[in-house]
Design an enzyme around this catalytic site. Sequence first.
Site, short mmCIF file in Angstrom:
data_model
loop_
_atom_site.label_atom_id
_atom_site.label_comp_id
_atom_site.label_asym_id
_atom_site.label_seq_id
_atom_site.Cartn_x
_atom_site.Cartn_y
_atom_site.Cartn_z
CG ASN A 79 -1.66 1.26 1.38
OD1 ASN A 79 -2.26 1.76 0.59
ND2 ASN A 79 -1.13 2.17 2.49
CE1 TYR A 146 1.58 7.34 -6.59
CE2 TYR A 146 0.02 7.84 -8.20
CZ TYR A 146 0.23 7.32 -7.16
OH TYR A 146 -0.59 6.65 -6.40
CB VAL A 178 -8.52 7.29 -1.24
CG1 VAL A 178 -8.64 7.26 0.27
CG2 VAL A 178 -8.82 6.28 -2.14
#
Length: 239
Positions: A79, A146, A178
């Site tokens: 994660n 990223y 999120v």
Amino acid sequence: MNKLLIITGHSQGLGKAIVKLFLEDPDFEVIGISRKSSGIKNDRLREISLDLSDLDAVRNNLESIFPDDTFTEAYLINNAAWIGEIKPLSKIDPANLIKVQNINFISPSILIGAFLRKFSKPSIQKTICNISSGLAYRAEYGLSGYCTSKAALAMQSEILAMEVDSQTRVFSVAPGVVDTPMQDNLRDTNPEDFPKHPNFVKLKESGSLVSPEAAAKKIKYMLDHGDEFREVVQDIRKF
């Protein structure tokens, strides 16, 4: 306890929400890997302080990360992620190019390899879940580090699914947009370096961001009902 979860980036946001859900099951032992503590108090949670950008530290700590106990089920959730410098490639510090790849792709790959070697017995049901992003498949100005690192991890997931046995499930799951500190970074960046800056400001102002808890519940459902999700690539916005 005969089930194990190992999760990176567990100290805040989505990772912390996932840990809380798994700890609701008394059969789970949880190992959380982050640079700082989550603040969660639970005897079944063991926290390991580790900087995933430091590959030597990751390699040297593999023995302490993976316990010797016998488990019937073992989960690895990669994660942890870093957005990197948000600016055109020509302006990015080369050291940070290396750092974003180490955190988002190289360290997860090292952990996956160690996980599969440690829990190689066919009797152990194994699940590897790499937290992906829509940006693994969509180029975005100012986010080369990223996007490329997430794209690499997504491809790694699909290759891995070809290599593992029938007792191992592999997922690359996009959690949607999120409401995490990463979103703070996107809103705080210089609009000249990140033309989509206004879009991310609007997402927050309009209440369009998904809460970490809501995203965690969907991911947990997917992991609990793996037979319903046959494809490696998943997007929680679609279920």
